[in-house]
Design a protein around this motif. Structure first.
Motif, mmCIF file in Angstrom:
data_model
loop_
_atom_site.group_PDB
_atom_site.id
_atom_site.type_symbol
_atom_site.label_atom_id
_atom_site.label_comp_id
_atom_site.label_asym_id
_atom_site.label_seq_id
_atom_site.Cartn_x
_atom_site.Cartn_y
_atom_site.Cartn_z
ATOM 1 N N GLU A 145 10.471 -26.108 -27.739
ATOM 2 C CA GLU A 145 10.125 -25.810 -26.347
ATOM 3 C C GLU A 145 10.747 -24.480 -25.906
ATOM 4 O O GLU A 145 10.086 -23.632 -25.301
ATOM 5 C CB GLU A 145 10.616 -26.943 -25.441
ATOM 6 C CG GLU A 145 10.352 -26.689 -23.972
ATOM 7 C CD GLU A 145 10.770 -27.870 -23.093
ATOM 8 O OE1 GLU A 145 11.523 -28.754 -23.589
ATOM 9 O OE2 GLU A 145 10.337 -27.911 -21.933
ATOM 10 N N TRP B 116 5.413 -31.962 -28.789
ATOM 11 C CA TRP B 116 4.526 -30.909 -28.284
ATOM 12 C C TRP B 116 3.207 -30.914 -29.034
ATOM 13 O O TRP B 116 3.190 -31.016 -30.273
ATOM 14 C CB TRP B 116 5.198 -29.534 -28.363
ATOM 15 C CG TRP B 116 6.427 -29.487 -27.523
ATOM 16 C CD1 TRP B 116 7.703 -29.260 -27.941
ATOM 17 C CD2 TRP B 116 6.498 -29.723 -26.107
ATOM 18 N NE1 TRP B 116 8.568 -29.345 -26.872
ATOM 19 C CE2 TRP B 116 7.851 -29.632 -25.730
ATOM 20 C CE3 TRP B 116 5.550 -30.009 -25.114
ATOM 21 C CZ2 TRP B 116 8.288 -29.820 -24.421
ATOM 22 C CZ3 TRP B 116 5.983 -30.191 -23.800
ATOM 23 C CH2 TRP B 116 7.328 -30.090 -23.469
ATOM 24 N N LEU C 228 1.710 -26.021 -21.856
ATOM 25 C CA LEU C 228 2.064 -26.836 -23.020
ATOM 26 C C LEU C 228 1.679 -28.281 -22.736
ATOM 27 O O LEU C 228 1.907 -28.780 -21.648
ATOM 28 C CB LEU C 228 3.580 -26.806 -23.201
ATOM 29 C CG LEU C 228 4.220 -25.910 -24.244
ATOM 30 C CD1 LEU C 228 5.733 -26.093 -24.220
ATOM 31 C CD2 LEU C 228 3.674 -26.190 -25.639
ATOM 32 N N GLU D 133 1.415 -32.516 -24.542
ATOM 33 C CA GLU D 133 2.089 -33.399 -25.502
ATOM 34 C C GLU D 133 1.095 -34.211 -26.317
ATOM 35 O O GLU D 133 -0.016 -34.481 -25.858
ATOM 36 C CB GLU D 133 3.012 -34.360 -24.732
ATOM 37 C CG GLU D 133 4.141 -33.641 -24.011
ATOM 38 C CD GLU D 133 5.040 -34.593 -23.224
ATOM 39 O OE1 GLU D 133 4.701 -35.795 -23.095
ATOM 40 O OE2 GLU D 133 6.091 -34.132 -22.741
ATOM 41 N N ARG E 67 12.409 -30.750 -31.243
ATOM 42 C CA ARG E 67 11.512 -30.616 -30.098
ATOM 43 C C ARG E 67 12.050 -29.681 -29.020
ATOM 44 O O ARG E 67 11.322 -28.853 -28.486
ATOM 45 C CB ARG E 67 11.220 -31.993 -29.486
ATOM 46 C CG ARG E 67 10.201 -31.938 -28.336
ATOM 47 C CD ARG E 67 10.062 -33.334 -27.717
ATOM 48 N NE ARG E 67 9.029 -33.419 -26.718
ATOM 49 C CZ ARG E 67 9.192 -33.107 -25.428
ATOM 50 N NH1 ARG E 67 10.368 -32.660 -25.004
ATOM 51 N NH2 ARG E 67 8.189 -33.232 -24.578
ATOM 52 N N SER E 68 13.333 -29.796 -28.695
ATOM 53 C CA SER E 68 13.812 -28.969 -27.585
ATOM 54 C C SER E 68 13.932 -27.494 -27.998
ATOM 55 O O SER E 68 13.657 -26.597 -27.200
ATOM 56 C CB SER E 68 15.127 -29.508 -27.018
ATOM 57 O OG SER E 68 16.084 -29.529 -28.029
ATOM 58 N N LYS F 176 8.582 -21.269 -24.821
ATOM 59 C CA LYS F 176 8.684 -20.802 -23.431
ATOM 60 C C LYS F 176 9.280 -19.414 -23.336
ATOM 61 O O LYS F 176 9.076 -18.716 -22.352
ATOM 62 C CB LYS F 176 9.468 -21.809 -22.588
ATOM 63 C CG LYS F 176 8.636 -23.083 -22.393
ATOM 64 C CD LYS F 176 9.176 -24.016 -21.342
ATOM 65 C CE LYS F 176 8.142 -25.128 -21.078
ATOM 66 N NZ LYS F 176 8.748 -26.286 -20.394
#
Ligand code: NYM
Length: 212
Positions: A87, A127, A207, A209, A83-84, A91
């Motif tokens: 992101e 996300w 973004l 969730e 997930r990170s 981004k």
């Protein structure tokens, strides 16, 4: 602060039954978006390269047995561990083409009889895709394509249940594409959808969730 001054990449997810042609369409889309000059990467779930992914891979190839709930949570954990990074990529302006995501998690586990709300719960907060494309094929036609690799789930009877689960899960925002059309025709449709989605994200769509 995320705004239109801060264009981000799009999260584009492909879903469908086994043998629907997702994987080859994802690689075609990757090449055509690259040719158009987009920053883009192709991902897939399960990501079999992580520790969790290796457990999943061994389960899918019938080298290990796991309780249905336990494997469900592993598939979900396999998305959480990315997930990170997801992101950061989005981004920084990179579009991600993702072959299977949380919808596969819910569709395959609920096809085994697990409660759909229970299945959705661990995905809450991942996300949300900007676009979900469902490559639509009947379980019978998919089976005729041959090449079910002998992994767990790759059986007609089970795929029928998965198709029902996908129907229960889908909403009006999904783009359903006829997976039996000629490859080049599908490719062109997907490219147009992806390019549209990428421009919407570049214009500043924020973004969100799951499960939104
Ligand atoms: N699958 C995939 C699940 O059961 N749950 C999930 O969360 C995901 C991502 O794994 N039959 C199933 C669907 C497929 C199998 O996927 C492996 P692939 O796309 O064949 O590598």
């Amino acid at each position: 602060i995320s705004s239109k001054w801060d264009p981000r990449g799009a999260l584009i997810v492909f879903e469908g039954l086994d043998r629907c042609g997702k994987t080859s369409q994802c690689s075609r889309l990757l090449s055509s978006l690259e040719r158009l000059g987009h920053s883009v990467e192709s991902w897939r779930f399960p990501d079999r390269d992580t520790g969790v992914g290796q457990m999943i891979s061994s389960y899918l190839s019938n080298q290990s047995q796991l309780d249905d709930h336990a494997i469900h949570l592993l598939f979900s954990a396999n998305r959480w561990e990315k997930r990170s990074l997801m992101e950061a990529k989005l981004k920084s302006g990179t579009t991600l083409i993702v072959d299977r995501y949380a919808y596969s998690g819910v569709a395959f586990s609920s096809a085994k009889g697990l409660d759909i709300e229970w299945c959705k719960a661990p995905e809450l907060g991942l996300w949300a895709p900007d676009l979900v494309v469902y490559l639509d094929i009947s379980p019978e036609k998919a089976a005729e394509r041959g090449g079910y690799g002998g992994e767990r789930y790759e059986q007609l009877e089970f795929q029928r249940k998965v198709a029902q689960s996908y129907r229960a899960l889908s909403d009006a925002s999904w783009k359903v594409v006829d997976a039996t059309l000629p490859i080049g025709v599908i490719e062109a449709q997907l490219r147009e959808m992806a390019v549209d989605c990428i421009s919407t994200c570049q214009e500043g769509k924020s973004l969100s969730e799951l499960w939104s």
